[in-house]
Design an enzyme around this catalytic site. Structure first.
Site, PDB file in Angstrom:
ATOM      1  N   HIS A 297     -27.690  12.188   5.274  1.00  0.00           N
ATOM      2  CA  HIS A 297     -29.147  12.050   5.352  1.00  0.00           C
ATOM      3  C   HIS A 297     -29.641  12.556   6.710  1.00  0.00           C
ATOM      4  O   HIS A 297     -30.570  11.988   7.300  1.00  0.00           O
ATOM      5  CB  HIS A 297     -29.565  10.588   5.141  1.00  0.00           C
ATOM      6  CG  HIS A 297     -29.237  10.061   3.776  1.00  0.00           C
ATOM      7  ND1 HIS A 297     -27.943   9.969   3.294  1.00  0.00           N
ATOM      8  CD2 HIS A 297     -30.023   9.599   2.777  1.00  0.00           C
ATOM      9  CE1 HIS A 297     -27.958   9.486   2.066  1.00  0.00           C
ATOM     10  NE2 HIS A 297     -29.201   9.261   1.715  1.00  0.00           N
TER      11      HIS A 297
ATOM     12  N   ARG B  66     -23.453  16.193   1.072  1.00  0.00           N
ATOM     13  CA  ARG B  66     -22.796  14.868   1.179  1.00  0.00           C
ATOM     14  C   ARG B  66     -21.857  14.638  -0.010  1.00  0.00           C
ATOM     15  O   ARG B  66     -20.813  14.019   0.122  1.00  0.00           O
ATOM     16  CB  ARG B  66     -23.826  13.740   1.323  1.00  0.00           C
ATOM     17  CG  ARG B  66     -24.817  13.645   0.181  1.00  0.00           C
ATOM     18  CD  ARG B  66     -25.869  12.556   0.424  1.00  0.00           C
ATOM     19  NE  ARG B  66     -26.885  12.589  -0.625  1.00  0.00           N
ATOM     20  CZ  ARG B  66     -27.331  11.516  -1.279  1.00  0.00           C
ATOM     21  NH1 ARG B  66     -26.869  10.324  -1.004  1.00  0.00           N
ATOM     22  NH2 ARG B  66     -28.265  11.630  -2.203  1.00  0.00           N
TER      23      ARG B  66
ATOM     24  N   GLU C 195     -21.736  -0.426  12.675  1.00  0.00           N
ATOM     25  CA  GLU C 195     -21.322   0.937  12.995  1.00  0.00           C
ATOM     26  C   GLU C 195     -20.493   1.014  14.266  1.00  0.00           C
ATOM     27  O   GLU C 195     -19.608   1.866  14.398  1.00  0.00           O
ATOM     28  CB  GLU C 195     -22.551   1.850  13.111  1.00  0.00           C
ATOM     29  CG  GLU C 195     -23.373   1.991  11.831  1.00  0.00           C
ATOM     30  CD  GLU C 195     -24.267   0.789  11.519  1.00  0.00           C
ATOM     31  OE1 GLU C 195     -24.410  -0.099  12.387  1.00  0.00           O
ATOM     32  OE2 GLU C 195     -24.816   0.730  10.407  1.00  0.00           O
TER      33      GLU C 195
END
Lengths: 653, 653
Positions: free
Chosen positions: A439, A340, A390
């Protein structure tokens, strides 16, 4: 002819066409179309600055028909105006005769707005409700970046406005002062199964809009004068003004009382009912205007020339070069870096070489590391903080793509889950969408299952089994195992036109590659060449598999290790490698089944030879555990479990 | 001790425990916890009518912690009160010592609320934001049906309230007068990556709530008096009153200035920072109260006895019996009926024999045929019209499940897509959720891809590859091919405890079965027994395959046809059948890949014998076409295509 009479004449002509068109097709939503006849007439014949000859011209004002089922009224207007239609640059004028082909297999007039099937007037496929206003916000944001004076009109159904995504879009429009977007609520009071809720009445919608920070105009959506005045007021907004919204009180089935009220949603009139409805509309015309048609009464203002656009500049630097520039060389020397973080570093480098790249995040940019882009002063204006919403983020990115940008969206891989419908509609729209879910899988451990992406590989893999409108996989699924892979694949995604989803990891992972390794969409890497069994892994599990290969070696078992970082992949090449391992393979994944294991199984069974595949994946709902190792133990996915599995299928005691 | 002093003392004790607990675990969200210390104290020690000995007692007031990451403060309160924890009826009192186990592998104190892992005080797993208020609405709706006087408190973060689903829930609470739910907005002004948007400021949230129809109280969330008065006012609401909402202005990291402001989201204090924070809290206590602890100062009112509940009554009738009762015998004689209609008929029969059954729909009940339930006067009070808001529908259903109901949700299969995150959280919560998606696959044809469910089988199949907390598949995926199957499977779903997803079809399909055929979760039916090739299909494709079997027979090829109506299925039995067909199989599906074909491939490759499988599925983004047949042609999935495929793999010219 007065303006009012001209609008009525034109609207009624479009209404008639919409009724006929849906009657011909035997399906569609004529009554919703009729509620928009006047609004569409004023928009497309007068207010919007656009050109029927160049329906997707970059500086044109845009119309996003969020309530996509109303599309026949837009098709009618487009035909009347001779708007260009067609695919792959092969354009021709839409004619009134074409309207008879609505919803036919070879028609450009799809059941709902569908730009990739030959109707470039639209930017986005709609029809799954609640998404259009986010697309409109994305178009406006892209125009702002480019300095285009472009207005975006978005028509939303009253019932549709119950979808929470609408409020997400309303919020971001206020927050980012995107007042070139005009949300138009079509309050016709009827949904499909019954009346629209009082919570979505015109008055309630107006009150909610005011509370959200809008200047609201409530108008009669069949009054040419009120419509025109509202659009004029919108056109006069300055950058300092609050955004405006229009609440249009309309009639579902306007002009044709026999088609009004319940039971008429999505139902064409046929036979006598059709004749009655058309007679009613004719009667209404007689009352309102003397003209049969009036398209000559209008002048459409064309769009302006676009300014010269910035082009991508030169090569982008390698990961070590970028890290050096960012004073991160010491990190490089530790030999490990979370994927990430590498994504964040890549985004920042990419931002400097490719001006089309924009970045969106949902209040987790310090976890996804998209903040590396946001914190760079030279790039910050191309970063959109979407907050915890989102669905809006994904649809807004689709809008930015339609506006010529290359949008990278990031949030936790888990939270893309709630935008899958938006992702699907973006893919159907041909959006050049890059999604990066951090994640990923189970190794984030401590936060527990509410933050873990588990069925995501299966869902995105479905998109790797089919083709998009360009003939490419609907979506590539990428799982970099180390920072070099994540960095390289971020660049690869930017160069490619189409949808990609990359999974990044919370945990630090050791370097497996260097800056000279090449990563391709559809590729994989053989990290270890053996002869007894082929282990296929991706992302975090490559490291676990790497440890297993060593342990197996000590036990006298020679294992091949494939880093299957891309779905789809070259299955013939992979099967050759597995064949060199006696047809024995094990897949190991940090997600539920249906992922890379199933992709290998699909390839094996299509080939039809005697292969054996043992799939190791998450087989329980995980819970919290303190470390990645504990989590892998809980899910029976450790190197030790892999060794045991290999011994078991090789029947080594 | 004054009430105020007692609340401060207790809140500060909980705050200290939350700081310590997250320090011990090395992760978690202490500052969010501190913003809730006072609210949780008043709620759990005074306002809520519940019993720590029976934390999931049916008539207890409930707390839904929508912002799940704040959970340490609830764990602290639960430990202080000796609340019972544990799984499968094996309960014990939670102790202060247990708090040290936060987020450990074997702890009941999961990283986010997780009732199925041993914390039955909660009804729903939360942590993926924006879902809790819908769950609360579902709990309230279930209580209303049962006549329970039960209040439901729901705590929502200010940043979290950006999620559109919150507005969906707010609307349905007003619409259905669910004023036993109290939404509490915790306005602590800080999100993860930065400040909360002005669009989610306390004032803006209050204005929006008023516009949505709420009576709003804005309070200082650290003032015991203001909190208590607000809860008293809520408790005094009568059925006629508008719903109330609380906007609590709080401080993230209250009492510990060293942990306030940006950069402290999801970050425990350690070492010196921990000592400082605790010293700050101690100082605050000295200022506010003389007591170190005060739990004795409170009395918790217990819940009332639940009334006797209605039980399922007797056998449910067969499809022909039910249709006879509904005067639909003539339909039965036509020999065909859409599976969606059979679902509606089954729901209605089910409603009469099982009082636990409730039905939710999202403004398409006249398409899904859930309206058969809604229109029955005896059942109408158990029907919830959720309007166009699928996310709220699913989470509300999860809440109704937690309230003891058996909720059936229906909408187009496509639109469940936008609630996948909610479905996942419901499964994680152990919800007894039945989802029925109509217009599945491509055969709805004319409306085009915005209404088609295409990657749904792949996603739900992922849930068939793992186990839920009860040891069953995370979700069963059911695809009835005819009305008898759809009717029977609706009953099977109601009897089973766990998640199921059934796909129904728009088109009429011919009867393949009768009322004597038995359908089981995990089962399949052999419709035709051959020896050359085994065709596996489900839903609509069974009919296409049936035609292919006849055509193949004419060509001298003996095909087996399996109706694979359930995922997962008994793979050993299926492989035996395929083996009897020389190991040759073809799967055919009306969706993208990763579905039943991959399930068969998984089984084949695990067995390791030489099987061949050709997978036929949708390999392009479909567009509109007029009829199912045209659509199948477009996607190369006709009986003719199937015949050609069979000939090709059997190398018959």
């Amino acid at each position: 002819m007065s303006f009012e009479a001209a609008v009525h004449a034109q609207a009624i002509e479009l209404d008639r066409l919409a009724i006929d068109m849906t009657a011909d097709s035997g399906s569609g939503h004529p009554t919703t179309a009729l509620s928009l006849g006047h609004l569409i007439t004023v928009l497309m014949f007068r207010t919007m600055r656009w050109s029927p000859d160049f329906p997707d011209y970059p500086t044109s004002d845009r119309l996003v028909l969020s309530e996509g089922h109303a599309v026949p009224i837009v098709y009618a207007a487009a035909a009347k105006l001779g708007t260009k239609v067609g695919k792959d640059g092969d354009l021709r004028k839409l004619t009134l005769a074409d309207l008879k082909t609505l919803r036919e297999r070879d028609s450009v007039l799809d059941g709902h707005p569908n730009p990739m099937e030959g109707f470039p007037f639209f930017d986005a496929a709609t029809g799954s409700l609640g998404q259009g206003l986010s697309v409109a916000a994305g178009l406006a944001e892209a125009a702002r970046i480019d300095g285009f004076d472009k207005r975006i009109y978005c028509i939303i159904g009253d019932g549709e406005s119950r979808e929470g995504q609408i409020t997400e879009a309303l919020d971001i429009i206020v927050e980012r002062k995107l007042n070139r977007v005009l949300p138009i609520f079509n309050c016709n009071e009827w949904g499909q199964a019954g009346r629209v809720s009082e919570q979505q009445s015109a008055d309630r919608i107006a009150a909610k809009l005011k509370a959200a920070g809008y200047t609201v105009k409530v108008i009669d959506g069949h009054s040419p004068k009120q419509i025109d005045e509202a659009f004029e007021a919108f056109g006069a907004l300055t950058d300092q003004d609050a955004p405006m919204a229009l609440v249009a009180k309309t009639v579902k089935g306007w002009g044709a009382p026999s088609m009004q009220g319940g039971g008429w949603h999505g139902k064409p009139a046929t036979g006598e009912a059709l004749a009655t409805a058309k007679a009613e509309l004719d009667q209404r015309r007689v009352e309102l205007t003397t003209a049969l048609s009036s398209s000559d009464a209008f002048t459409i203002e064309p769009p302006t020339e676009p300014p010269a656009m910035a082009e991508p500049t030169g090569e982008w630097p390698s990961l070590p070069e970028t890290m050096k520039k960012l004073d991160m060389e010491s990190v490089l020397h530790t030999g490990k870096l979370a994927t990430r973080r590498a994504y964040g570093i890549a985004l920042r480098a990419l931002g400097h070489v490719d001006p089309r790249v924009v970045v969106l995040d949902a209040d987790v940019s310090n976890s996804t590391f998209a903040d590396a882009f946001a914190k760079d002063d030279a790039l910050a204006s191309r970063f959109v903080e979407c907050k915890i919403a989102e669905q809006n983020m994904v649809s807004m990115a689709a809008g930015m793509s339609a506006g010529g940008k290359v949008p990278f969206c990031s949030t936790f891989a888990k939270f893309f889950n709630r935008a899958y419908d938006q992702i699907e509609m973006a893919i159907n729209s041909g959006a050049n969408l890059k999604m990066v879910g951090s994640h990923a899988g189970i190794t984030l451990a401590a936060d527990g299952p509410s933050q873990m992406s588990l069925p995501d590989v299966a869902w995105f893999r479905a998109w790797s089994t089919m083709k998009d409108h360009r003939g490419n996989p609907g979506c590539y699924l990428l799982q970099p195992a180390d920072a070099f892979a994540a960095y390289a694949l971020t660049g690869v995604m930017a160069e490619y036109e189409g949808a990609c989803y990359m999974r990044t990891l919370r945990a630090e992972t050791e370097f497996l590659y260097n800056e000279h390794e090449v990563f391709n969409l559809g590729g994989f890497h053989v990290l270890h060449k053996g002869r007894d069994v082929c282990i296929c892994a991706a992302g975090y599990m490559v490291h676990e598999a790497n440890r297993a290969v060593e342990l197996l070696d000590q036990a006298g078992i020679s294992a091949t290790l494939v880093d299957l970082y891309s779905l789809p992949f070259d299955s013939d090449m992979l099967l050759d490698i597995i064949m060199e391992n006696n047809g024995m393979a094990i897949s190991i994944e940090d997600n539920y089944g249906g992922g890379i294991g199933s992709a290998i199984a699909d390839a094996m069974t299509e080939a039809g030879d005697a292969f054996t595949l043992e799939q190791m994946h998450v087989r329980r709902i995980p819970k919290s555990a303190k470390t990645p190792d504990e989590m892998l133990q809980m899910c029976n996915l450790t190197a030790g479990d892999l060794v045991a599995k290999a011994k078991s299928i090789l029947q080594v005691v």
